[in-house]
Design a protein around this motif. Structure first.
Motif, mmCIF file in Angstrom:
data_model
loop_
_atom_site.group_PDB
_atom_site.id
_atom_site.type_symbol
_atom_site.label_atom_id
_atom_site.label_comp_id
_atom_site.label_asym_id
_atom_site.label_seq_id
_atom_site.Cartn_x
_atom_site.Cartn_y
_atom_site.Cartn_z
ATOM 1 N N HIS A 185 0.862 -1.187 0.000
ATOM 2 C CA HIS A 185 0.000 0.000 0.000
ATOM 3 C C HIS A 185 0.901 1.241 0.000
ATOM 4 O O HIS A 185 1.920 1.271 0.702
ATOM 5 N N PRO A 186 0.537 2.283 -0.797
ATOM 6 C CA PRO A 186 1.430 3.455 -0.873
ATOM 7 C C PRO A 186 1.501 4.288 0.413
ATOM 8 O O PRO A 186 2.424 5.090 0.561
ATOM 9 N N LYS A 187 0.573 4.109 1.332
ATOM 10 C CA LYS A 187 0.651 4.849 2.612
ATOM 11 C C LYS A 187 0.153 3.931 3.721
ATOM 12 O O LYS A 187 -0.951 4.096 4.245
ATOM 13 N N PRO A 188 0.955 2.931 4.074
ATOM 14 C CA PRO A 188 0.475 1.946 5.044
ATOM 15 C C PRO A 188 0.301 2.503 6.450
ATOM 16 O O PRO A 188 -0.571 2.049 7.183
ATOM 17 N N ILE A 189 1.125 3.463 6.828
ATOM 18 C CA ILE A 189 0.995 4.054 8.163
ATOM 19 C C ILE A 189 0.714 5.549 7.990
ATOM 20 O O ILE A 189 1.519 6.281 7.397
ATOM 21 N N LYS A 190 -0.422 5.983 8.497
ATOM 22 C CA LYS A 190 -0.808 7.387 8.338
ATOM 23 C C LYS A 190 0.076 8.267 9.238
ATOM 24 O O LYS A 190 0.683 7.790 10.193
ATOM 25 N N GLY A 191 0.121 9.537 8.908
ATOM 26 C CA GLY A 191 0.870 10.469 9.746
ATOM 27 C C GLY A 191 2.247 10.742 9.180
ATOM 28 O O GLY A 191 2.489 10.614 7.981
ATOM 29 N N ASP A 192 3.156 11.104 10.078
ATOM 30 C CA ASP A 192 4.473 11.575 9.650
ATOM 31 C C ASP A 192 5.421 10.414 9.353
ATOM 32 O O ASP A 192 6.516 10.308 9.938
ATOM 33 N N TRP A 193 4.975 9.537 8.481
ATOM 34 C CA TRP A 193 5.769 8.367 8.081
ATOM 35 C C TRP A 193 5.761 8.293 6.561
ATOM 36 O O TRP A 193 4.719 8.486 5.937
ATOM 37 N N ASN A 194 6.920 8.013 5.988
ATOM 38 C CA ASN A 194 6.997 7.960 4.524
ATOM 39 C C ASN A 194 6.078 6.880 3.948
ATOM 40 O O ASN A 194 5.937 5.808 4.537
ATOM 41 N N GLY A 195 5.489 7.186 2.811
ATOM 42 C CA GLY A 195 4.752 6.177 2.063
ATOM 43 C C GLY A 195 5.711 5.340 1.238
ATOM 44 O O GLY A 195 6.932 5.504 1.295
#
Ligand code: MG
Length: 309
Positions: A185-195
């Motif tokens: 997934h291109p943004k597995p962890i929301k917030g200030d974490w790189n996709g």
């Protein structure tokens, strides 16, 4: 005994139940597999992994068969940078059970306990890719803990996408043995974490042999003109990743620049020295279909009047 040597022209076509793969309705469900390319199977001696295309019984390509959209151009060089996140027990490998690890900074290309997690798995995957005769050119720990990348470089458009699919297959399969789930997934962890992306580096014969600042500019202009069309096939949920932060350009903007990792297309510093070489399309998401990426890049490159550059 007549050993199979990897020559796919010797393999028969095969049919399968398309209703089980949501590619057909149950009452008319036979679909045809046409063998296209073989790779040595790292899991067993004298075994092969076979890339197949899916066709309807009437001989037309199935609508899910994106491979047939790619023109087999032996002069197109492609480098895919596949980013992914190793998930274990429902969270990125290395993340504490509750909450988050220390903010991003110490993890990218890192070494050492606490800075990286999962290297044994990543290196075993690399070894398997080598055993499958893939030109895997590198691996690195990525910006988020538990996030990694591998790169495959291939001469020839169709083989590049095939190689990537085999590398992905081996990754997911090896994950079963480690109890890891591979999340692309291109943004597995929301917030200030790189996709996670799949930067796609490409180089045509003209770019390598003639080049020029005007030529590279014309390619970037053509990519800008067709930006929307490209974004439609550059992966689902990519808008969560392309926000203008975390080394990306916003999904609704297009820009390019030398060494610019906040741009849609980066002109590598090495290319800008002689104005020959490759460009990096930074827009594709980690979950994008490589055949669709390449078919779109090829279509845009075709619209360029090369002999005028
Ligand atoms: Mg990367």
């Amino acid at each position: 005994m007549d050993f199979f040597d990897g020559d796919v022209s010797r393999l028969p076509e095969w049919s399968f139940d398309g209703s089980s793969t949501r590619q057909a309705e149950g009452h008319f469900s036979d679909l045809i597999l046409k063998p296209c390319r073989s790779y040595p199977d790292p899991a067993r001696a004298d075994g092969f992994l076979i890339i197949c295309e899916v066709y309807n019984p009437d001989g037309t390509p199935h609508k899910s068969n994106t491979r047939q959209l790619v023109e087999d151009d032996p002069e197109l060089w492609i480098g895919f940078e596949q980013e992914y996140v190793i998930m274990h027990e429902g969270r990125p490998l290395g993340f504490p059970k509750d909450g988050y690890p220390a903010p991003q900074g110490p993890y990218y290309c890192a070494v050492g306990k606490g800075n990286v997690e999962g290297r044994d798995f990543v290196e075993e995957h690399m070894d398997q890719c080598l055993d499958a005769d893939l030109d895997i050119t590198g691996i690195n720990a990525e910006v988020m803990l538990g996030q990694w990348e591998f790169q495959v470089f291939t001469v020839g458009s169709l083989k590049a996408a095939d190689d990537l699919m085999i590398a992905r297959y081996l990754l997911h399969k090896l994950g079963e043995y480690y109890d890891y789930k591979i999340d692309i997934h291109p943004k597995p962890i929301k917030g200030d974490w790189n996709g996670s992306g799949m930067h796609t580096n490409f180089s045509t014969k003209e770019m390598r042999e003639k080049g020029g600042k005007i030529m590279m500019g014309a390619i970037c202009d053509a990519l800008e003109e067709t930006h929307k069309e490209h974004m439609e096939v550059y992966g689902a949920h990519n808008e969560q990743r392309l926000t203008g932060k975390h080394e990306t350009q916003s999904i609704d903007k297009f820009s390019y620049g030398v060494s610019d990792r906040g741009a849609s297309v980066r002109i590598p510093a090495s290319t800008a020295i002689t104005w020959t070489g490759h460009l990096e399309d930074r827009r594709p998401a980690s979950n994008a279909d490589p055949y669709l990426i390449l078919s779109k890049i090829q279509k845009t490159l075709k619209s360029i009047e090369w002999d005028k550059l």
